[in-house]
Design a protein around this motif. Structure first.
Motif, PDB file in Angstrom:
ATOM      1  N   LEU A  35       0.930  -1.203  -0.110  1.00 11.76           N
ATOM      2  CA  LEU A  35      -0.006  -0.016   0.027  1.00 11.76           C
ATOM      3  C   LEU A  35       0.790   1.270  -0.018  1.00 11.76           C
ATOM      4  N   PHE A  58      -0.575  -0.765  -4.746  1.00 13.37           N
ATOM      5  CA  PHE A  58      -1.355   0.313  -4.799  1.00 13.37           C
ATOM      6  C   PHE A  58      -0.864   1.908  -4.674  1.00 13.37           C
ATOM      7  N   ILE A  80      -6.644   4.364  -2.147  1.00  8.52           N
ATOM      8  CA  ILE A  80      -6.490   3.048  -1.649  1.00  8.52           C
ATOM      9  C   ILE A  80      -7.957   2.674  -0.917  1.00  8.52           C
ATOM     10  N   ALA A  84      -8.616  -0.492  -2.938  1.00  4.98           N
ATOM     11  CA  ALA A  84      -8.247  -1.851  -2.220  1.00  4.98           C
ATOM     12  C   ALA A  84      -9.639  -2.671  -1.617  1.00  4.98           C
TER      13      ALA A  84
END
Ligand code: SAM
Length: 159
Positions: A35, A58, A80, A84
């Motif tokens: 992330l 990401f 995100i 995500a």
């Protein structure tokens, strides 16, 4: 401590923590999630340490070095918090969280959604290494490597 000193310590802690969890992560099935791809430095480190493992990165924009840019199917561009979400239940062995900004007020907003999302991405016993402290009942703190000062990086296991 200058900002340069502080940056070097944070980068050293980041590398040492990622090295420290290698065996634990290798013992688990599941992908690795990055992330905050950024320049791709930690992505490249993870790739070197977990060869053959799917690594999904990401970021809200692609700013990584050409040599450290994931293949398109493993690069998720967007915020995100939303991008995500479809990966909830993917049972990640490791989630590496590197989206801290150094601005307390901005990070506080991120922390309203990040712990819950991270838990949803992880396999049971999956590991989170994070630059931000994550407070969630399903995240149990793990000891840091001895040379990393408490609070410089954070390590958890999903219970
Ligand atoms: N791990 C990277 C490396 O080693 O090169 C550095 C990551 S950099 C500190 C943080 C990155 O996270 C930035 O590229 C930023 O765009 C991204 N980011 C921060 N918050 C985000 C969010 N809420 N959604 C998407 N991307 C975000």
């Amino acid at each position: 401590m200058s900002r340069l000193d502080s940056f070097i310590r944070r980068m050293t802690a980041q590398r040492d923590v990622l090295n420290h969890i290698g065996e634990r992560v290798r013992a688990l099935d599941g992908p690795v999630l990055e992330l905050g791809l950024g320049n791709g430095r930690t992505f490249d480190h993870l790739r070197a340490h977990f060869p053959g493992r799917r690594i999904i990165a990401f970021d809200r924009a692609v700013g990584s070095h050409k040599s450290s840019t994931p293949e398109p199917e493993n690069l998720i561009v967007g915020e995100i918090r939303e991008s995500a979400k479809p990966f909830a239940g993917i049972n990640a062995a490791l989630v590496h969280v590197d989206i801290g900004t150094g601005y307390e007020e901005k990070d506080a907003i991120t922390l309203t959604w990040l712990p819950q999302l991270t838990v949803a991405l992880l396999a049971p016993n999956g590991i989170v290494a994070s630059g931000l402290e994550l407070d969630h009942p399903q995240l149990e703190s793990l000891p840091l490597p001895h040379n990393v000062k408490k609070g410089r990086y954070f390590l958890y296991r999903r219970v």
